[in-house]
Scaffold this active site. Sequence first.
Site, mmCIF file in Angstrom:
data_model
loop_
_atom_site.group_PDB
_atom_site.id
_atom_site.type_symbol
_atom_site.label_atom_id
_atom_site.label_comp_id
_atom_site.label_asym_id
_atom_site.label_seq_id
_atom_site.Cartn_x
_atom_site.Cartn_y
_atom_site.Cartn_z
ATOM 1 N N HIS A 24 4.540 -4.697 8.848
ATOM 2 C CA HIS A 24 4.526 -4.602 10.313
ATOM 3 C C HIS A 24 3.219 -5.103 10.930
ATOM 4 C CE1 HIS A 24 7.845 -2.137 9.080
ATOM 5 N NE2 HIS A 24 7.036 -1.270 8.486
ATOM 6 N N GLU B 161 12.574 -9.901 0.685
ATOM 7 C CA GLU B 161 11.822 -8.741 1.193
ATOM 8 C C GLU B 161 12.687 -7.501 0.980
ATOM 9 O OE1 GLU B 161 11.010 -9.220 5.371
ATOM 10 O OE2 GLU B 161 10.405 -7.127 5.623
ATOM 11 N N TYR C 55 12.092 8.297 1.092
ATOM 12 C CA TYR C 55 11.893 7.284 0.039
ATOM 13 C C TYR C 55 12.552 7.633 -1.295
ATOM 14 C CZ TYR C 55 8.397 5.635 3.353
ATOM 15 O OH TYR C 55 7.773 5.185 4.489
ATOM 16 N N ARG D 107 8.252 0.176 13.204
ATOM 17 C CA ARG D 107 8.717 -0.332 11.895
ATOM 18 C C ARG D 107 9.859 -1.343 12.056
ATOM 19 N NH1 ARG D 107 6.272 3.213 8.067
ATOM 20 N NH2 ARG D 107 5.982 5.264 9.011
ATOM 21 N N ASN E 222 7.948 -5.821 -1.517
ATOM 22 C CA ASN E 222 7.974 -4.716 -0.557
ATOM 23 C C ASN E 222 6.545 -4.609 -0.028
ATOM 24 O OD1 ASN E 222 8.000 -2.415 0.935
ATOM 25 N ND2 ASN E 222 9.068 -1.156 -0.591
ATOM 26 N N HIS F 268 12.920 -3.127 1.297
ATOM 27 C CA HIS F 268 12.398 -1.831 1.764
ATOM 28 C C HIS F 268 13.311 -0.734 1.258
ATOM 29 C CE1 HIS F 268 9.541 -3.780 4.360
ATOM 30 N NE2 HIS F 268 10.518 -4.603 4.717
ATOM 31 N N LEU F 269 12.708 0.342 0.823
ATOM 32 C CA LEU F 269 13.485 1.487 0.348
ATOM 33 C C LEU F 269 14.272 2.108 1.499
ATOM 34 C CD1 LEU F 269 10.512 2.899 -1.675
ATOM 35 C CD2 LEU F 269 12.679 2.197 -2.715
ATOM 36 N N PRO G 249 0.789 -1.227 0.000
ATOM 37 C CA PRO G 249 0.000 0.000 0.000
ATOM 38 C C PRO G 249 0.829 1.289 0.000
ATOM 39 C CG PRO G 249 -0.125 -1.118 2.124
ATOM 40 C CD PRO G 249 0.522 -2.061 1.166
ATOM 41 N N ASN G 250 0.312 2.230 -0.768
ATOM 42 C CA ASN G 250 0.845 3.598 -0.874
ATOM 43 C C ASN G 250 2.136 3.711 -1.681
ATOM 44 O OD1 ASN G 250 -1.216 4.948 0.684
ATOM 45 N ND2 ASN G 250 -0.397 3.844 2.449
ATOM 46 N N ARG H 140 5.799 12.555 -2.152
ATOM 47 C CA ARG H 140 6.009 13.075 -0.795
ATOM 48 C C ARG H 140 7.172 12.347 -0.129
ATOM 49 N NH1 ARG H 140 0.880 11.553 1.832
ATOM 50 N NH2 ARG H 140 2.246 11.533 3.614
ATOM 51 N N ARG I 101 14.209 3.798 11.908
ATOM 52 C CA ARG I 101 13.005 4.623 11.952
ATOM 53 C C ARG I 101 12.200 4.359 13.227
ATOM 54 N NH1 ARG I 101 10.003 4.449 6.416
ATOM 55 N NH2 ARG I 101 9.035 6.274 7.397
ATOM 56 N N ASP J 244 1.700 -15.798 6.171
ATOM 57 C CA ASP J 244 1.226 -17.173 5.946
ATOM 58 C C ASP J 244 1.233 -17.527 4.455
ATOM 59 O OD1 ASP J 244 0.880 -17.548 8.641
ATOM 60 O OD2 ASP J 244 -1.300 -17.338 8.623
ATOM 61 N N ALA K 146 3.468 -0.950 4.525
ATOM 62 C CA ALA K 146 2.994 -0.949 5.921
ATOM 63 C C ALA K 146 2.543 -2.332 6.387
ATOM 64 C CB ALA K 146 1.867 0.058 6.081
HETATM 65 O O1 CA2 Z 1 10.885 1.634 3.235
HETATM 66 C C1 CA2 Z 1 10.000 0.996 2.673
HETATM 67 O O2 CA2 Z 1 10.092 0.566 1.533
HETATM 68 C C2 CA2 Z 1 8.662 0.772 3.411
HETATM 69 O O3 CA2 Z 1 8.204 -0.531 3.086
HETATM 70 C C3 CA2 Z 1 7.717 1.827 2.864
HETATM 71 C C4 CA2 Z 1 6.352 1.863 3.571
HETATM 72 C C5 CA2 Z 1 6.519 1.886 5.081
HETATM 73 O O4 CA2 Z 1 5.258 1.760 5.712
HETATM 74 C C6 CA2 Z 1 7.440 0.786 5.588
HETATM 75 O O5 CA2 Z 1 7.599 0.934 6.991
HETATM 76 C C7 CA2 Z 1 8.798 0.872 4.916
HETATM 77 C C8 CA2 Z 1 5.557 3.108 3.135
HETATM 78 C C9 CA2 Z 1 5.301 3.183 1.646
HETATM 79 C C10 CA2 Z 1 4.533 4.442 1.319
HETATM 80 O O6 CA2 Z 1 5.410 5.411 0.772
HETATM 81 C C11 CA2 Z 1 4.934 6.654 0.452
HETATM 82 C C12 CA2 Z 1 5.795 7.449 -0.289
HETATM 83 C C13 CA2 Z 1 5.409 8.719 -0.653
HETATM 84 C C14 CA2 Z 1 4.169 9.209 -0.277
HETATM 85 C C15 CA2 Z 1 3.332 8.417 0.465
HETATM 86 C C16 CA2 Z 1 3.711 7.144 0.827
#
Ligand code: CA2
Length: 161
Positions: free
Chosen positions: A83, A101, A26, A114, A77, A103-104, A13-14, A21, A110, A90, A80
Site C-alpha cells: 500500500h 501478487e 491471517y 488496504r 506478498n 495476500h492472505l 514485513p511482519n 497474532r 478491510r 518500479d 504493508a
Molecule cells: O493479507 C495479507 O497477506 C497482507 O499482505 C498482510 C499484511 C497487511 O499489511 C496487508 O494489508 C495484507 C500484514 C502482514 C503482517 O501479518 C502479521 C500477522 C501476525 C502478527 C503480526 C503481523
Amino acid sequence: MPDRKTIFVLNGPNLNMLGTREPEIYGRETLADIEAACAAWADEHGVRLDFRQSNREGELVDWIQEARKSAVGIVINPAAYTHTSVAILDALAAAGLPVVEVHLSNIHKRERFRHHSYVSRAATGVICGLGSHGYVLALDAMARLAGGRRPARRAKKARRR
Ligand code: CA2
C-alpha cells in the site's frame, strides 16, 4: 540444481510473525508452514523455489533485481509495502518477469487504506482472501505463466553458442 527453473517467493514485513497474532485475519499457520506447503508443491512440479522474507523495503528491491537474472517468475506478498511502495512497484516493473501478487486476507474487505495496491500495476495477476492456499494457487498460476521461460543468464549463454 542449476537445470531447474527457479521461482522467487518473496514476503514482506511482519509476515515472519504469522501464527502468533490475529489468527482471525491471517489464519493459524506460520510462515514456515507456508514455506513447507510451497516446497511440497515445488517437489511435485520439479521446480526450484527461493522462499524469502524481509522486513526491509530495500532488501526486497535487491531480491527483485536478483530475480531478474536468475528466476523465471516472482510470487510476492509485499505485506504493508503493498500500500506504500513505489520502489517495489518500479523494481517489479523493471524485472520483466511474470509476477503474481498474493495476500492472505481479502484486502478489499478491510480498512480503506488496504484497498489500493501499488504493486498490482506490475502484477500479472492478484490472489487475495484465500489464506495460505493462495500461495499454492499463485504457484499453479506461475507454472503456466513462466511455462517456456529460462532465467535471463541461461538464455544469454544459449545465444552466445
Ligand atoms: O493479507 C495479507 O497477506 C497482507 O499482505 C498482510 C499484511 C497487511 O499489511 C496487508 O494489508 C495484507 C500484514 C502482514 C503482517 O501479518 C502479521 C500477522 C501476525 C502478527 C503480526 C503481523
